[in-house]
Design a protein around this motif. Structure first.
Motif, PDB file in Angstrom:
ATOM      1  N   ALA A 142      14.837 -12.816  -7.880  1.00  0.00           N
ATOM      2  CA  ALA A 142      13.570 -13.025  -8.583  1.00  0.00           C
ATOM      3  C   ALA A 142      12.415 -13.136  -7.586  1.00  0.00           C
ATOM      4  CB  ALA A 142      13.650 -14.278  -9.447  1.00  0.00           C
ATOM      5  N   ALA A 143      12.633 -13.793  -6.459  1.00  0.00           N
ATOM      6  CA  ALA A 143      11.590 -13.910  -5.433  1.00  0.00           C
ATOM      7  C   ALA A 143      11.262 -12.552  -4.822  1.00  0.00           C
ATOM      8  CB  ALA A 143      12.027 -14.893  -4.352  1.00  0.00           C
ATOM      9  N   VAL A 144      12.284 -11.758  -4.560  1.00  0.00           N
ATOM     10  CA  VAL A 144      12.049 -10.410  -4.023  1.00  0.00           C
ATOM     11  C   VAL A 144      11.300  -9.562  -5.050  1.00  0.00           C
ATOM     12  CG1 VAL A 144      13.195  -8.269  -3.324  1.00  0.00           C
ATOM     13  CG2 VAL A 144      13.975 -10.456  -2.410  1.00  0.00           C
ATOM     14  N   LEU A 145      11.679  -9.667  -6.316  1.00  0.00           N
ATOM     15  CA  LEU A 145      10.983  -8.933  -7.369  1.00  0.00           C
ATOM     16  C   LEU A 145       9.523  -9.375  -7.470  1.00  0.00           C
ATOM     17  CD1 LEU A 145      13.711  -8.888 -10.153  1.00  0.00           C
ATOM     18  CD2 LEU A 145      12.910  -6.941  -8.803  1.00  0.00           C
ATOM     19  N   ALA A 146       9.263 -10.666  -7.278  1.00  0.00           N
ATOM     20  CA  ALA A 146       7.887 -11.171  -7.306  1.00  0.00           C
ATOM     21  C   ALA A 146       7.074 -10.586  -6.151  1.00  0.00           C
ATOM     22  CB  ALA A 146       7.884 -12.695  -7.248  1.00  0.00           C
ATOM     23  N   LEU A 147       7.654 -10.524  -4.971  1.00  0.00           N
ATOM     24  CA  LEU A 147       6.949  -9.941  -3.825  1.00  0.00           C
ATOM     25  C   LEU A 147       6.698  -8.449  -4.024  1.00  0.00           C
ATOM     26  CD1 LEU A 147       8.713 -11.744  -0.853  1.00  0.00           C
ATOM     27  CD2 LEU A 147       6.385 -12.082  -1.688  1.00  0.00           C
ATOM     28  N   VAL A 148       7.689  -7.750  -4.557  1.00  0.00           N
ATOM     29  CA  VAL A 148       7.511  -6.325  -4.842  1.00  0.00           C
ATOM     30  C   VAL A 148       6.431  -6.133  -5.906  1.00  0.00           C
ATOM     31  CG1 VAL A 148       8.638  -4.288  -5.844  1.00  0.00           C
ATOM     32  CG2 VAL A 148       9.821  -5.659  -4.117  1.00  0.00           C
ATOM     33  N   SER A 149       6.413  -6.990  -6.900  1.00  0.00           N
ATOM     34  CA  SER A 149       5.405  -6.910  -7.951  1.00  0.00           C
ATOM     35  C   SER A 149       4.008  -7.131  -7.379  1.00  0.00           C
ATOM     36  CB  SER A 149       5.699  -7.947  -9.038  1.00  0.00           C
ATOM     37  OG  SER A 149       4.717  -7.930 -10.033  1.00  0.00           O
ATOM     38  N   PHE A 150       3.853  -8.130  -6.504  1.00  0.00           N
ATOM     39  CA  PHE A 150       2.551  -8.407  -5.897  1.00  0.00           C
ATOM     40  C   PHE A 150       2.099  -7.231  -5.036  1.00  0.00           C
ATOM     41  CE2 PHE A 150      -0.071 -10.279  -2.467  1.00  0.00           C
ATOM     42  CZ  PHE A 150      -1.131 -10.721  -3.255  1.00  0.00           C
ATOM     43  N   ALA A 151       2.996  -6.724  -4.203  1.00  0.00           N
ATOM     44  CA  ALA A 151       2.655  -5.593  -3.336  1.00  0.00           C
ATOM     45  C   ALA A 151       2.290  -4.361  -4.170  1.00  0.00           C
ATOM     46  CB  ALA A 151       3.812  -5.275  -2.399  1.00  0.00           C
ATOM     47  N   THR A 152       3.023  -4.120  -5.234  1.00  0.00           N
ATOM     48  CA  THR A 152       2.730  -2.989  -6.105  1.00  0.00           C
ATOM     49  C   THR A 152       1.376  -3.164  -6.774  1.00  0.00           C
ATOM     50  OG1 THR A 152       5.086  -2.662  -6.514  1.00  0.00           O
ATOM     51  CG2 THR A 152       3.569  -1.646  -8.081  1.00  0.00           C
ATOM     52  N   GLY A 153       1.076  -4.380  -7.187  1.00  0.00           N
ATOM     53  CA  GLY A 153      -0.225  -4.651  -7.809  1.00  0.00           C
ATOM     54  C   GLY A 153      -1.381  -4.427  -6.858  1.00  0.00           C
ATOM     55  N   VAL A 154      -1.239  -4.898  -5.625  1.00  0.00           N
ATOM     56  CA  VAL A 154      -2.295  -4.706  -4.626  1.00  0.00           C
ATOM     57  C   VAL A 154      -2.472  -3.219  -4.315  1.00  0.00           C
ATOM     58  CG1 VAL A 154      -2.922  -5.137  -2.213  1.00  0.00           C
ATOM     59  CG2 VAL A 154      -2.062  -7.005  -3.623  1.00  0.00           C
ATOM     60  N   LEU A 155      -1.354  -2.523  -4.129  1.00  0.00           N
ATOM     61  CA  LEU A 155      -1.431  -1.081  -3.853  1.00  0.00           C
ATOM     62  C   LEU A 155      -2.031  -0.312  -5.028  1.00  0.00           C
ATOM     63  CD1 LEU A 155       1.983  -0.559  -2.046  1.00  0.00           C
ATOM     64  CD2 LEU A 155      -0.298  -0.468  -1.028  1.00  0.00           C
ATOM     65  N   ALA A 156      -1.661  -0.689  -6.243  1.00  0.00           N
ATOM     66  CA  ALA A 156      -2.208  -0.012  -7.421  1.00  0.00           C
ATOM     67  C   ALA A 156      -3.711  -0.266  -7.535  1.00  0.00           C
ATOM     68  CB  ALA A 156      -1.496  -0.481  -8.685  1.00  0.00           C
ATOM     69  N   HIS A 157      -4.129  -1.486  -7.215  1.00  0.00           N
ATOM     70  CA  HIS A 157      -5.560  -1.809  -7.298  1.00  0.00           C
ATOM     71  C   HIS A 157      -6.372  -0.987  -6.306  1.00  0.00           C
ATOM     72  CE1 HIS A 157      -9.301  -3.971  -7.594  1.00  0.00           C
ATOM     73  NE2 HIS A 157      -9.248  -4.224  -6.301  1.00  0.00           N
ATOM     74  N   PHE A 158      -5.995  -1.063  -5.039  1.00  0.00           N
ATOM     75  CA  PHE A 158      -6.783  -0.382  -4.012  1.00  0.00           C
ATOM     76  C   PHE A 158      -6.518   1.113  -3.939  1.00  0.00           C
ATOM     77  CE2 PHE A 158      -7.000  -4.757  -2.366  1.00  0.00           C
ATOM     78  CZ  PHE A 158      -8.376  -4.872  -2.305  1.00  0.00           C
ATOM     79  N   GLY A 159      -5.355   1.550  -4.384  1.00  0.00           N
ATOM     80  CA  GLY A 159      -5.023   2.962  -4.302  1.00  0.00           C
ATOM     81  C   GLY A 159      -5.342   3.772  -5.535  1.00  0.00           C
ATOM     82  N   PHE A 160      -5.475   3.095  -6.687  1.00  0.00           N
ATOM     83  CA  PHE A 160      -5.705   3.856  -7.918  1.00  0.00           C
ATOM     84  C   PHE A 160      -6.823   3.272  -8.778  1.00  0.00           C
ATOM     85  CE2 PHE A 160      -4.708   4.909 -12.388  1.00  0.00           C
ATOM     86  CZ  PHE A 160      -4.899   6.282 -12.306  1.00  0.00           C
ATOM     87  N   TRP A 161      -6.670   2.013  -9.217  1.00  0.00           N
ATOM     88  CA  TRP A 161      -7.603   1.443 -10.187  1.00  0.00           C
ATOM     89  C   TRP A 161      -9.025   1.331  -9.647  1.00  0.00           C
ATOM     90  CZ3 TRP A 161      -5.457   2.321 -14.418  1.00  0.00           C
ATOM     91  CH2 TRP A 161      -4.149   1.982 -14.716  1.00  0.00           C
ATOM     92  N   LYS A 162      -9.187   0.896  -8.415  1.00  0.00           N
ATOM     93  CA  LYS A 162     -10.528   0.738  -7.860  1.00  0.00           C
ATOM     94  C   LYS A 162     -11.200   2.090  -7.599  1.00  0.00           C
ATOM     95  CE  LYS A 162     -13.101  -1.905  -4.467  1.00  0.00           C
ATOM     96  NZ  LYS A 162     -13.025  -2.871  -3.377  1.00  0.00           N
ATOM     97  N   PRO A 163     -10.532   3.074  -6.983  1.00  0.00           N
ATOM     98  CA  PRO A 163     -11.191   4.367  -6.749  1.00  0.00           C
ATOM     99  C   PRO A 163     -11.609   5.109  -8.022  1.00  0.00           C
ATOM    100  CG  PRO A 163      -9.284   4.165  -5.323  1.00  0.00           C
ATOM    101  CD  PRO A 163      -9.237   3.012  -6.277  1.00  0.00           C
ATOM    102  N   VAL A 164     -10.855   4.969  -9.091  1.00  0.00           N
ATOM    103  CA  VAL A 164     -11.223   5.685 -10.320  1.00  0.00           C
ATOM    104  C   VAL A 164     -12.182   4.883 -11.200  1.00  0.00           C
ATOM    105  CG1 VAL A 164      -9.109   7.052 -10.347  1.00  0.00           C
ATOM    106  CG2 VAL A 164      -9.198   4.932 -11.645  1.00  0.00           C
ATOM    107  N   GLY A 165     -12.501   3.650 -10.808  1.00  0.00           N
ATOM    108  CA  GLY A 165     -13.495   2.849 -11.514  1.00  0.00           C
ATOM    109  C   GLY A 165     -12.974   1.975 -12.627  1.00  0.00           C
ATOM    110  N   VAL A 166     -11.670   1.932 -12.821  1.00  0.00           N
ATOM    111  CA  VAL A 166     -11.110   1.114 -13.895  1.00  0.00           C
ATOM    112  C   VAL A 166     -11.306  -0.374 -13.603  1.00  0.00           C
ATOM    113  CG1 VAL A 166      -8.966   0.480 -15.076  1.00  0.00           C
ATOM    114  CG2 VAL A 166      -9.467   2.866 -14.605  1.00  0.00           C
ATOM    115  N   SER A 167     -11.179  -0.777 -12.354  1.00  0.00           N
ATOM    116  CA  SER A 167     -11.344  -2.194 -11.989  1.00  0.00           C
ATOM    117  C   SER A 167     -12.744  -2.681 -12.340  1.00  0.00           C
ATOM    118  CB  SER A 167     -11.080  -2.396 -10.503  1.00  0.00           C
ATOM    119  OG  SER A 167      -9.741  -2.159 -10.205  1.00  0.00           O
ATOM    120  N   ALA A 168     -13.754  -1.897 -12.003  1.00  0.00           N
ATOM    121  CA  ALA A 168     -15.139  -2.293 -12.288  1.00  0.00           C
ATOM    122  C   ALA A 168     -15.382  -2.381 -13.788  1.00  0.00           C
ATOM    123  CB  ALA A 168     -16.097  -1.302 -11.653  1.00  0.00           C
TER     124      ALA A 168
END
Length: 103
Positions: free
Chosen positions: A67-93
């Motif tokens: 569960a701890a490893v899954l939590a770390l993978v989830s956090f890393a995936t979230g950060v990568l998705a934010h900076f790699g996809f959601w922020k560049p396409v404007g969804v975050s804003a």
């Protein structure tokens, strides 16, 4: 080598990609970045522990380590998705401008 993941792991991964948008919906642009990261971390931990709870082979038991490893993978995936996809396409804003307004 054969990789076979439960549906719960795939759902958890999909949720991890969407978590940054959820954080954007409940925060504003002026919210401290540390608070946003902490909120994302908390949601990622919740996601990791719930995915481990809903895995298919229940006879293996609940593993806090997994569960701890899954939590770390989830956090890393979230950060990568934010900076790699959601922020560049404007969804975050757009998410941050939608519900909660800055005072």
């Amino acid at each position: 080598m054969n990789v076979n993941l439960d549906a719960a792991y795939w759902v958890g991964l999909l949720i991890s990609v969407v978590l940054p948008v959820l954080v954007g919906l409940v925060t504003t642009r002026v919210t401290n970045a540390g608070l946003k990261a902490t909120l994302l971390l908390g949601l990622s931990v919740l996601n990791g522990f719930l995915v481990e709870a809903f895995q298919t082979p229940h006879d293996a038991g609940y593993s806090i380590g997994t569960a701890a490893v899954l939590a770390l993978v989830s956090f890393a995936t979230g950060v990568l998705a934010h900076f790699g996809f959601w922020k560049p396409v404007g969804v975050s804003a757009k998410a941050q401008d939608s519900f909660i307004k800055a005072a």
